[in-house]
Design an enzyme around this catalytic site. Structure first.
Site, PDB file in Angstrom:
ATOM      1  N   GLN A   1      49.205  55.942  52.877  1.00 17.53           N
ATOM      2  CA  GLN A   1      49.378  55.123  53.963  1.00 17.53           C
ATOM      3  C   GLN A   1      50.742  54.488  53.466  1.00 17.53           C
ATOM      4  O   GLN A   1      51.372  54.147  54.526  1.00 17.53           O
ATOM      5  CB  GLN A   1      48.500  53.937  53.946  1.00 17.53           C
ATOM      6  CG  GLN A   1      46.769  54.385  54.326  1.00 17.53           C
ATOM      7  CD  GLN A   1      46.183  54.573  53.125  1.00 17.53           C
ATOM      8  OE1 GLN A   1      46.545  55.092  52.134  1.00 17.53           O
ATOM      9  NE2 GLN A   1      44.910  54.223  53.439  1.00 17.53           N
TER      10      GLN A   1
ATOM     11  N   GLY B   1      43.133  49.559  58.126  1.00 18.84           N
ATOM     12  CA  GLY B   1      43.837  48.152  58.055  1.00 18.84           C
ATOM     13  C   GLY B   1      42.915  47.077  58.236  1.00 18.84           C
ATOM     14  O   GLY B   1      42.386  47.078  59.638  1.00 18.84           O
ATOM     15  N   ALA B   2      42.570  46.045  57.326  1.00 18.21           N
ATOM     16  CA  ALA B   2      41.694  45.174  57.592  1.00 18.21           C
ATOM     17  C   ALA B   2      41.779  44.344  59.033  1.00 18.21           C
ATOM     18  O   ALA B   2      40.798  44.716  59.706  1.00 18.21           O
ATOM     19  CB  ALA B   2      41.544  44.085  56.504  1.00 18.21           C
TER      20      ALA B   2
ATOM     21  N   ASP C   1      42.459  42.778  52.048  1.00 18.67           N
ATOM     22  CA  ASP C   1      40.987  43.393  52.635  1.00 18.67           C
ATOM     23  C   ASP C   1      39.936  42.284  52.684  1.00 18.67           C
ATOM     24  O   ASP C   1      39.186  42.327  53.329  1.00 18.67           O
ATOM     25  CB  ASP C   1      40.411  44.787  52.238  1.00 18.67           C
ATOM     26  CG  ASP C   1      41.453  45.814  52.616  1.00 18.67           C
ATOM     27  OD1 ASP C   1      42.545  46.229  52.255  1.00 18.67           O
ATOM     28  OD2 ASP C   1      40.948  46.240  53.609  1.00 18.67           O
TER      29      ASP C   1
ATOM     30  N   ARG D   1      32.494  50.847  57.555  1.00 22.95           N
ATOM     31  CA  ARG D   1      33.559  50.688  56.264  1.00 22.95           C
ATOM     32  C   ARG D   1      32.991  49.111  55.536  1.00 22.95           C
ATOM     33  O   ARG D   1      32.931  48.181  56.307  1.00 22.95           O
ATOM     34  CB  ARG D   1      35.048  50.742  56.579  1.00 22.95           C
ATOM     35  CG  ARG D   1      35.393  52.042  56.967  1.00 22.95           C
ATOM     36  CD  ARG D   1      36.988  52.074  56.869  1.00 22.95           C
ATOM     37  NE  ARG D   1      37.396  52.315  55.732  1.00 22.95           N
ATOM     38  CZ  ARG D   1      38.829  52.081  55.259  1.00 22.95           C
ATOM     39  NH1 ARG D   1      39.650  51.964  56.219  1.00 22.95           N
ATOM     40  NH2 ARG D   1      39.387  52.507  53.947  1.00 22.95           N
TER      41      ARG D   1
END
Ligand code: MRU
Length: 352
Positions: free
Chosen positions: A194, A45-46, A235, A87
């Site tokens: 998710q 999760g950002a 994101d 990431r």
């Protein structure tokens, strides 16, 4: 619920790969372990990635605090590069590392132990700020939620994806507190689920009426008039309002527009990448084929089949009805509002 926190000089996080059936914590004592937890999606999760990177940076500062001042800063630069390589899509990760590096640079020439203390304070502040921002996003977003709302969401943009409360789920939480939620439809969000594992779990914990659907059912549910609004997280948001979010978001946005259902994005200012003029420039992470060929560890496809597994897609700005941030609601044309955000955030950082 907080997915990540600082405890006795260590980073503790809820292992999100085990949810919803097991609630286990992981304790990281080195920045390398934090990097592994990011790669392995134990934290995801950002905004949560930003918090994890900031705490990881503090662990490195503590580890290297006995080095000479010069070597200390050199190591911290290497650590920032290593954490940034975990990431590629969520800009919050790079934003948080940049913020931490600026704090380290501000104190150059000072005893590294003192810098490590300052970095710890900065990381804790970053996490607190994220939680406060999500409450504000919730408050602004509430204006867009009608009474008895049926809401559709994708992936997990909840407490688990942030330092707490959530962005898209922050709006849903605020709407629930205001008595406006009738039901939330949750896309399961293949391939890593998710939605099914994390969003459904968070919503049920809050006592919010929740219906789980597979991703391919969303079009039908929208067409049947079962949904008043769609809300998702982000994101990375480019300067023209194009939004990268979990794979499947783009299809959902197109379906929402085709069915005259408003499509909202909720994200903090830290999710905007002012450098990128449009979404085509956003790097999209590709993940292991096994995430597609296997279902929760069980093979579900013939051995040797070719796989394409992009973890995110980009929704063009034209499909987005509004973007909800902690400083207000942006409406098209996004370029104008995002340019203003950029100026405000530069002034806040003292670069104005
Ligand atoms: O691959 P993930 O689980 O890190 O992807 C998460 C998402 O796409 C979320 O929607 C996004 O990060 C927003 S979280 C507030």
């Amino acid at each position: 619920m907080h997915p990540i926190w600082w405890e006795d000089g260590k980073v503790v996080l809820i292992d999100q790969t085990r949810l919803p059936h097991r609630r286990e914590n992981i304790c990281c004592s080195t920045y390398r372990e934090v990097g592994e937890a990011i790669r392995g999606m134990q934290v995801r999760g950002a905004p949560a990635l930003g918090v994890a990177a900031a705490f990881g940076f503090v662990l490195a500062a503590r580890e290297y605090a006995n080095l000479s001042r010069e070597l200390f800063h050199k190591r911290l630069d290497e650590v920032a590069t290593a954490l940034a390589a975990t990431r590629p899509t969520a800009v919050n990760l790079f934003w948080a590392l940049d913020r931490m590096q600026k704090v380290a640079a501000e104190y150059v020439g000072t005893d590294p132990h003192i810098i490590a203390n300052e970095l710890e304070k900065a990381a804790l502040e970053l996490a607190t700020e994220d939680r406060e921002n999500n409450r504000l996003i919730g408050r602004f977003g509430l204006q867009l939620v009608c009474p008895n709302a049926c809401i559709l969401t994708h992936c997990n943009a909840g407490a688990l994806a942030t330092a707490g409360y959530g962005t898209a789920l922050g709006v849903i939480r605020a709407a629930q507190e205001a008595g406006r939620v009738e039901r939330v439809y949750v896309d399961e969000t293949r391939p890593l689920l998710q939605g099914a594992r994390l969003t459904a779990y968070e919503l049920l914990e809050e006592g919010i009426p929740t219906t789980l659907i597979t991703d391919s059912m969303a079009g039908y549910v929208l067409q049947q008039g079962m949904v008043d609004l769609v809300i998702v997280g982000a994101d990375r948001i480019a300067a023209n309002g194009d939004v990268a979010n979990k794979i499947g978001t783009y299809s959902l946005a197109v379906l929402a527009q085709a069915n005259d259902v408003p499509f909202y994005v909720a994200a903090p200012v830290s999710s905007f990448d002012f450098q990128l003029t449009n979404g085509a420039q956003i790097p999209i992470e590709e993940r292991r084929p096994q995430e597609v060929t296997h279902f929760r560890g069980q093979p579900a496809a013939p051995v040797g089949v070719d796989v394409f597994n992009p973890a995110f897609d980009v929704t063009p700005a034209e499909y987005i009805t509004a973007i909800i941030t902690e400083v207000g609601i942006l409406k098209p044309p996004y370029k104008v509002g995002i340019e203003e955000l950029k100026v405000q955030s530069r002034m806040k950082d003292g670069n104005g």
